[in-house]
Design an enzyme around this catalytic site. Sequence first.
Site, PDB file in Angstrom:
ATOM      1  N   GLY A   1       0.866  -1.188   0.000  1.00 47.94           N
ATOM      2  CA  GLY A   1       0.000   0.000   0.000  1.00 47.94           C
ATOM      3  C   GLY A   1       0.896   1.230   0.000  1.00 47.94           C
ATOM      4  O   GLY A   1       2.055   1.168  -0.402  1.00 47.94           O
ATOM      5  N   ARG A   2       0.336   2.327   0.511  1.00 49.40           N
ATOM      6  CA  ARG A   2       1.102   3.588   0.474  1.00 49.40           C
ATOM      7  C   ARG A   2       2.481   3.455   1.119  1.00 49.40           C
ATOM      8  O   ARG A   2       3.498   3.838   0.552  1.00 49.40           O
ATOM      9  CB  ARG A   2       0.307   4.685   1.200  1.00 49.40           C
ATOM     10  CG  ARG A   2      -0.723   5.380   0.351  1.00 49.40           C
ATOM     11  CD  ARG A   2      -1.403   6.442   1.175  1.00 49.40           C
ATOM     12  NE  ARG A   2      -2.141   5.797   2.241  1.00 49.40           N
ATOM     13  CZ  ARG A   2      -3.446   5.546   2.201  1.00 49.40           C
ATOM     14  NH1 ARG A   2      -4.148   5.914   1.159  1.00 49.40           N
ATOM     15  NH2 ARG A   2      -4.034   4.945   3.201  1.00 49.40           N
ATOM     16  N   ILE A   3       2.526   2.886   2.338  1.00 48.93           N
ATOM     17  CA  ILE A   3       3.800   2.863   3.071  1.00 48.93           C
ATOM     18  C   ILE A   3       4.758   1.839   2.462  1.00 48.93           C
ATOM     19  O   ILE A   3       5.949   2.105   2.288  1.00 48.93           O
ATOM     20  CB  ILE A   3       3.559   2.577   4.576  1.00 48.93           C
ATOM     21  CG1 ILE A   3       2.644   3.651   5.173  1.00 48.93           C
ATOM     22  CG2 ILE A   3       4.886   2.528   5.326  1.00 48.93           C
ATOM     23  CD1 ILE A   3       2.162   3.372   6.592  1.00 48.93           C
TER      24      ILE A   3
ATOM     25  N   ARG B   1      -2.658  -8.990  -0.699  1.00 49.35           N
ATOM     26  CA  ARG B   1      -3.894  -9.256  -1.452  1.00 49.35           C
ATOM     27  C   ARG B   1      -3.977  -8.472  -2.758  1.00 49.35           C
ATOM     28  O   ARG B   1      -4.532  -8.935  -3.735  1.00 49.35           O
ATOM     29  CB  ARG B   1      -5.096  -8.889  -0.574  1.00 49.35           C
ATOM     30  CG  ARG B   1      -5.507 -10.013   0.364  1.00 49.35           C
ATOM     31  CD  ARG B   1      -6.829  -9.711   0.960  1.00 49.35           C
ATOM     32  NE  ARG B   1      -6.923  -8.277   1.259  1.00 49.35           N
ATOM     33  CZ  ARG B   1      -7.820  -7.741   2.053  1.00 49.35           C
ATOM     34  NH1 ARG B   1      -8.721  -8.480   2.613  1.00 49.35           N
ATOM     35  NH2 ARG B   1      -7.851  -6.450   2.298  1.00 49.35           N
TER      36      ARG B   1
ATOM     37  N   THR C   1       7.081  -2.193  11.149  1.00 53.32           N
ATOM     38  CA  THR C   1       6.623  -0.854  11.548  1.00 53.32           C
ATOM     39  C   THR C   1       5.100  -0.790  11.413  1.00 53.32           C
ATOM     40  O   THR C   1       4.525   0.296  11.374  1.00 53.32           O
ATOM     41  CB  THR C   1       7.240   0.247  10.647  1.00 53.32           C
ATOM     42  OG1 THR C   1       6.985  -0.095   9.277  1.00 53.32           O
ATOM     43  CG2 THR C   1       8.717   0.406  10.870  1.00 53.32           C
TER      44      THR C   1
ATOM     45  N   ARG D   1       1.929  -3.257  12.831  1.00 48.44           N
ATOM     46  CA  ARG D   1       1.303  -3.439  14.139  1.00 48.44           C
ATOM     47  C   ARG D   1       1.910  -4.692  14.755  1.00 48.44           C
ATOM     48  O   ARG D   1       2.134  -5.702  14.048  1.00 48.44           O
ATOM     49  CB  ARG D   1      -0.217  -3.615  14.021  1.00 48.44           C
ATOM     50  CG  ARG D   1      -0.980  -2.346  13.759  1.00 48.44           C
ATOM     51  CD  ARG D   1      -0.972  -1.398  14.977  1.00 48.44           C
ATOM     52  NE  ARG D   1      -1.754  -0.192  14.757  1.00 48.44           N
ATOM     53  CZ  ARG D   1      -1.268   0.975  14.311  1.00 48.44           C
ATOM     54  NH1 ARG D   1       0.017   1.097  14.025  1.00 48.44           N
ATOM     55  NH2 ARG D   1      -2.058   2.020  14.163  1.00 48.44           N
TER      56      ARG D   1
ATOM     57  N   GLU E   1       1.862  -3.765  23.421  1.00 50.16           N
ATOM     58  CA  GLU E   1       2.513  -2.518  23.820  1.00 50.16           C
ATOM     59  C   GLU E   1       1.928  -1.990  25.117  1.00 50.16           C
ATOM     60  O   GLU E   1       0.715  -2.069  25.286  1.00 50.16           O
ATOM     61  CB  GLU E   1       2.317  -1.467  22.708  1.00 50.16           C
ATOM     62  CG  GLU E   1       3.168  -1.783  21.507  1.00 50.16           C
ATOM     63  CD  GLU E   1       2.913  -0.863  20.328  1.00 50.16           C
ATOM     64  OE1 GLU E   1       2.442   0.262  20.521  1.00 50.16           O
ATOM     65  OE2 GLU E   1       3.190  -1.297  19.202  1.00 50.16           O
TER      66      GLU E   1
ATOM     67  N   HIS F   1       7.346   2.532  19.094  1.00 49.06           N
ATOM     68  CA  HIS F   1       6.250   2.945  18.195  1.00 49.06           C
ATOM     69  C   HIS F   1       6.394   4.424  17.796  1.00 49.06           C
ATOM     70  O   HIS F   1       5.504   5.231  18.052  1.00 49.06           O
ATOM     71  CB  HIS F   1       4.885   2.674  18.858  1.00 49.06           C
ATOM     72  CG  HIS F   1       3.767   2.544  17.844  1.00 49.06           C
ATOM     73  ND1 HIS F   1       2.662   1.751  18.038  1.00 49.06           N
ATOM     74  CD2 HIS F   1       3.574   3.111  16.614  1.00 49.06           C
ATOM     75  CE1 HIS F   1       1.848   1.836  17.001  1.00 49.06           C
ATOM     76  NE2 HIS F   1       2.384   2.665  16.126  1.00 49.06           N
ATOM     77  N   ILE F   2       7.536   4.731  17.168  1.00 49.16           N
ATOM     78  CA  ILE F   2       7.821   6.137  16.824  1.00 49.16           C
ATOM     79  C   ILE F   2       7.930   6.369  15.320  1.00 49.16           C
ATOM     80  O   ILE F   2       8.443   7.398  14.890  1.00 49.16           O
ATOM     81  CB  ILE F   2       9.117   6.626  17.507  1.00 49.16           C
ATOM     82  CG1 ILE F   2      10.318   5.717  17.157  1.00 49.16           C
ATOM     83  CG2 ILE F   2       8.929   6.737  19.012  1.00 49.16           C
ATOM     84  CD1 ILE F   2      11.671   6.318  17.515  1.00 49.16           C
TER      85      ILE F   2
HETATM   86  C1  GLV Z   1       0.612   4.780  13.582  1.00 46.00           C
HETATM   87  O1  GLV Z   1       0.950   3.715  13.997  1.00 46.00           O
HETATM   88  C2  GLV Z   1      -0.572   5.006  12.798  1.00 46.00           C
HETATM   89  O2  GLV Z   1      -1.325   4.056  12.564  1.00 46.00           O
HETATM   90  O3  GLV Z   1      -0.800   6.168  12.413  1.00 46.00           O
END
Ligand code: GLV
Length: 327
Positions: free
Chosen positions: A157-159, A179, A237, A239, A268, A286-287
């Site tokens: 996807g985007r990331i 998918r 990065t 979940r 977390e 989670h940064i």
């Molecule tokens: C960060 O984890 C987000 O989902 O924006």
Amino acid sequence: MSKKWNVYVTYRIPEPPLELLAGYCEVEVNPHRRILTREELLEAVQGRDAVLCLLSDVIDSEVLDRANGVKIFANYAVGFNNMDIKAATERGILLSNTPGAVTESTADMAWALLFAVARRVVEADRWIREGNFKQWLPMGCLGLEFAGKTLGIVGAGRIGQAMARRASGFGMKILYTGRSRYPEFEQATGATWVEKEVLLKEADFVSLHLPLTPETHHYIGEAELELMKPTAVLINTARGPVVDEKALVRALREGKIWGAGLDVFEEEPRLAEGLRDLPNVVLCPHIASATWETRTRTGFMAAENILAALRGELPPNCLNPEAYQLG
Ligand code: GLV
């Protein structure tokens, strides 16, 4: 003059989006330098017109039942696994997220972790601070190169696409799975779609960019880690629960894979037992989206979603338009 709407913000965010909201609404921000307890959240949502909430605020039917009068819960995040969409829709409450807001910062972070693990940056930093640097060693702290290697993107996807775009400078081969297929992405980067198993077997570096859903829970477990190369690096990065963290600890301990870079964790802020003792893992709290630009942009998107809902319009990033139709 008292304002028309009352908005609650469950944790302090950058000022500019709060100022936008304050132009139209009474805005109350959690006064504590910590996230709200469950009890405080249940209390805080009462009598509001809208709530700007965090990915760590669980918005379930109990919270929604207390939120009488709330038109929208605007998540300050792209991921929305903390929200019960069905329960909100049944109650005619809108939900929104911030798609696109965190793309570049998260891709940067995935690379930061990949560099750190492959070139053992954190380990080397610790070593030098402990006073160990006595002489240059030809075999000291050897790591992995990127040039000519294969990057495996899980979820383009985007990331995922932004992560892959950054690989072009290294002359890497790109495989992706998931998918959806993206012909334009393939054309632009030379990426090839493959089955999950093929990607895990062939990639030197595997980066996860999947949303957390019941289908992606433990997407990477013992069997998947077995398929990976002993020199492979896993980056998460996305979940935490996408990876079986206990299985990952075992794989890292036994050298089944070279290393891992994790920005997210299964429970977390807790870490799986043994994770913090491993030298071949780099851990971040989670940064990935923690840049001023991204956190401000995220705030503006959440604020725009809130203002649209309050004006009776469909918020631009509404997750449950069915609730709008009902309203
Ligand atoms: C960060 O984890 C987000 O989902 O924006």
